[in-house]
Scaffold this active site. Structure first.
Site, short mmCIF file in Angstrom:
data_model
loop_
_atom_site.label_atom_id
_atom_site.label_comp_id
_atom_site.label_asym_id
_atom_site.label_seq_id
_atom_site.Cartn_x
_atom_site.Cartn_y
_atom_site.Cartn_z
N ASP A 95 34.04 40.14 40.52
CA ASP A 95 35.30 39.88 41.20
C ASP A 95 35.02 38.81 42.26
OD1 ASP A 95 37.95 40.28 42.36
OD2 ASP A 95 36.89 41.35 43.96
N ASP B 296 40.27 46.19 40.76
CA ASP B 296 39.07 46.12 39.94
C ASP B 296 38.78 47.44 39.24
OD1 ASP B 296 38.52 43.47 40.79
OD2 ASP B 296 37.62 44.25 42.63
N ASP C 191 35.31 45.27 44.22
CA ASP C 191 35.49 46.05 45.45
C ASP C 191 36.91 46.58 45.64
OD1 ASP C 191 36.49 43.33 46.01
OD2 ASP C 191 36.78 44.10 48.02
#
Length: 649
Positions: free
Chosen positions: A344, A548, A544
């Site tokens: 990410d 996600d 995080d």
């Protein structure tokens, strides 16, 4: 009397606490109780208290083996299959029966230890399942239970489930958007980080789509539902997490098939060994039963199971010392097989916090640019404004209070400052109030924007004071961490983000990512992970945010950032990097590869030892005590081998 009165509430509280713990962790309580009873029973036999020791060990059999016996019988009766649970029970009961028959009570202890190993394994599985349930609950906490329904100008609160397509709902400042819809009246700024991962809040106006679970800013919005509440993005995220976490990976399916095949072979062989030798080899029935029970003891999968769990638990302890938290042993193995890693962007490769990164003033030595910008932005709660105010404070720049401040959503702020009109905001908004602008400023602004930065223009009294560039900063260790991963042999490193391609490509270039996927919703990230799995099989996802969570669940190994990570990401992930230290990924992979190597060595040794004992048993050259000694000895040896992972890398 007083002492009894005081003791009673304490005992009641202690009982309630124990009851609550048992309700949440029954497998763990059973495993602990079994271990205590095995130890007490063994000591009782050592001291010559055979009767008491046998009763204690019988209690250990019941407490530790009840779940395994139930599971084994259920599999046998419903699925017509044999599994290791049933084999363990048969082997344990066989050892106990033989121990009672020949008054060799240490065999009862051997069976109890076998049961204890499986009880401990069941406790670990139960713990993993509870983490799955908590991750789903965390996602569901983002969804509101009610919404403000507008009907003929009247507002009333109704359950989300009662809404239907075409309904008009009201969302006030600071509230979560209850369900997906389209803005039909009002403007505001929405924090969509929980859904898209964008570090900068997004301006919303008439015609824009908004998502359930996002946080409304200062404006009042009227939203029209364009799809049923159950089809909202956050609900799809919940379903994706549930689906991905309940799908067993191919390796797990292989282990289950192997266990059942192993159990079938051993049970059938044990039955044949207990029937045929008197007819084929001329053995006595006593010798035949004796050899069959030795077979069940030496062929039970104690050493085989001990080949894996002590190694993985040692690896988990090793990782914990270095700030790497593995939630289960399977993922320690899987991380060593990773061939592709998806990162990410916001909060993972970057810090997730906006900062002022460039300042270009028309008067280089004057603090006027930051003074004016901070004076106006202090009237706003926008993250960009907060970054500018923070930069002014860091440079010890003081400013006077602005008056008559007016914010235009998505454009900027105008105010009066020292009897002069000042403006801060986007280029088009500021340029309408500036007399002339040279191409130099436009070129610089375009250059910064091409690097993924947000450019703020500042002017006062019709004169441009300068430009301020704000960006989400790359983590200092990100580039080095990715370079080390490639050196380890990771074949593909990609970035998944909900941010725009320009910003994403800029970050990717700085950190050395191979490929970028931008403007992704949570379900899009899952699809990318699936495609990577088709090509590379074992894929890790590092993230995080709540957005996600589905990708973390879908990935072979989900890795969350410990400090910056959301609760849902932390619960959904298999591995947590404490302190947000990306460089620890390299150690995690090295640890996983070493664990794989030790597990393979242990399995080869355990199976080889079983084969040797079986050959000796068929040849009639070992006694039951020798078989038990060989069986337990091999278990101890592979356990000690697994403990090697506690030291070194």
């Amino acid at each position: 009397m007083a002492a009894n009165t005081l003791a009673s509430p304490r005992l009641s509280t202690l009982f309630k606490l124990f009851k609550d713990v048992f309700k949440r962790h029954p497998e763990a309580i059973a495993a602990i109780a079994c271990a205590i009873l095995v130890l007490l029973g063994w000591q009782s036999l050592n001291f010559g208290w055979q009767g008491g020791g046998i009763l204690i060990l019988i209690a250990a059999y019941v407490i530790g083996g009840l779940d395994s016996a139930r599971d084994g019988l259920t599999t046998l009766l419903q699925e017509k299959e044999l599994d290791v649970d049933l084999l363990m029970i048969v082997a344990a009961l066989g050892a106990a029966s033989l121990g009672l028959w020949r008054q060799e009570y240490y065999l009862i202890v051997d069976g109890a230890v076998l049961i204890l190993i499986f009880a401990t394994s069941g406790a670990l599985e139960g713990y993993a399942m509870q983490h799955t349930e908590r991750s789903i609950q965390g996602l569901m906490s983002l969804t509101a239970d009610t919404a403000r329904l507008l009907n003929h100008g009247q507002e009333r609160t109704v359950p989300i489930a009662s809404l239907k397509v075409g309904d008009l709902i009201l969302v006030k400042p600071g509230e979560l958007v209850p369900t997906d819809g389209v803005v039909v009246e009002g403007t505001s700024i929405l924090n969509q980080a929980s859904i898209t991962g964008e570090s900068v809040p997004v301006d919303k106006t008439i015609g824009d789509e908004v998502f359930a679970g996002t946080l409304n800013g200062h404006g009042v919005l009227r939203i029209k539902l364009h799809q049923p509440p159950e089809s909202s993005l956050i609900q799809r995220v919940i379903r994706l997490v549930q689906q991905a976490q309940t799908e067993a990976p191919p390796s797990q399916q292989f282990i289950e098939r192997f266990e059942r095949g192993y159990a079938k072979v051993i049970v059938i062989a044990g039955i044949l060994l207990g029937i045929l030798p008197p007819f084929l080899l001329g053995w006595t029935w006593e010798e035949t039963i004796y050899r069959a029970l030795i077979f069940l003891v030496v062929a039970s999968p104690c050493a085989l199971m001990a080949s894996i769990m002590p190694t993985l638990l040692s690896g988990i302890a090793n990782g914990a010392r270095r700030g790497i938290l593995f939630k289960n042993g399977a993922q320690l193995e899987q991380i060593g097989r990773v061939r592709a890693i998806a990162f990410d962007k916001t909060g993972t490769l970057t810090t997730g916090h906006l900062q002022v990164v460039n300042v270009l003033a028309s008067q280089p030595d004057s603090p006027q640019l930051l003074q004016v910008a901070a004076a106006l932005e202090s009237l706003s709660e926008h993250p960009i404004g907060e970054a500018i105010v923070q930069a002014a404070r860091q440079h010890n720049i003081a400013w006077t209070t602005a008056s008559n401040g007016k914010a235009q959503a998505g454009q900027g702020i105008t105010a009066d400052l020292e009897d002069q009109s000042a403006v801060v905001g986007k280029a088009d908004f500021v340029r309408t109030q500036v007399k002339t602008i040279s191409t130099h400023w436009l070129e610089q602004s375009q250059q910064w924007e091409s690097e993924g930065k947000t450019v703020v223009w500042v002017a006062q009294a019709g004169e441009l004071l300068g430009l301020i560039a704000v960006a989400d900063m790359v983590r200092p260790a990100a580039a080095q961490a990715i370079a080390r991963l490639k050196q380890l042999g990771v074949e593909q490193v990609v970035m998944l983000t909900g941010d725009n391609p320009r910003t994403a490509n800029s970050i990717a270039e700085q950190v050395g990512v191979n490929q970028v996927y931008a403007e992704l919703l949570p379900e899009d990230k899952v699809e990318v992970i699936r495609k990577l799995q088709q090509q590379y099989q074992t894929v890790a996802m590092v993230g995080d945010g709540i957005n996600d969570a589905p990708a973390l669940a879908q990935a072979t190994v989900g890795i969350a950032m410990g400090a910056a990570g959301s609760d849902v990401a932390l619960e959904t992930a298999d591995i947590v990097l404490m302190g947000d230290r990306l460089e620890r990924l390299e150690h995690a992979i090295r640890l996983g590869r070493r664990a794989q190597s030790i597990v393979k060595q242990n399995i080869v040794f355990a199976l080889s030892f079983v084969i040797v004992l079986l050959i000796l048993n068929f040849a009639g050259n070992i006694t039951l005590p020798f078989g038990v000694l060989g069986h337990e000895g091999s278990t101890v040896l592979v356990t000690l081998s697994g403990l090697r992972l506690l030291i070194g890398d």
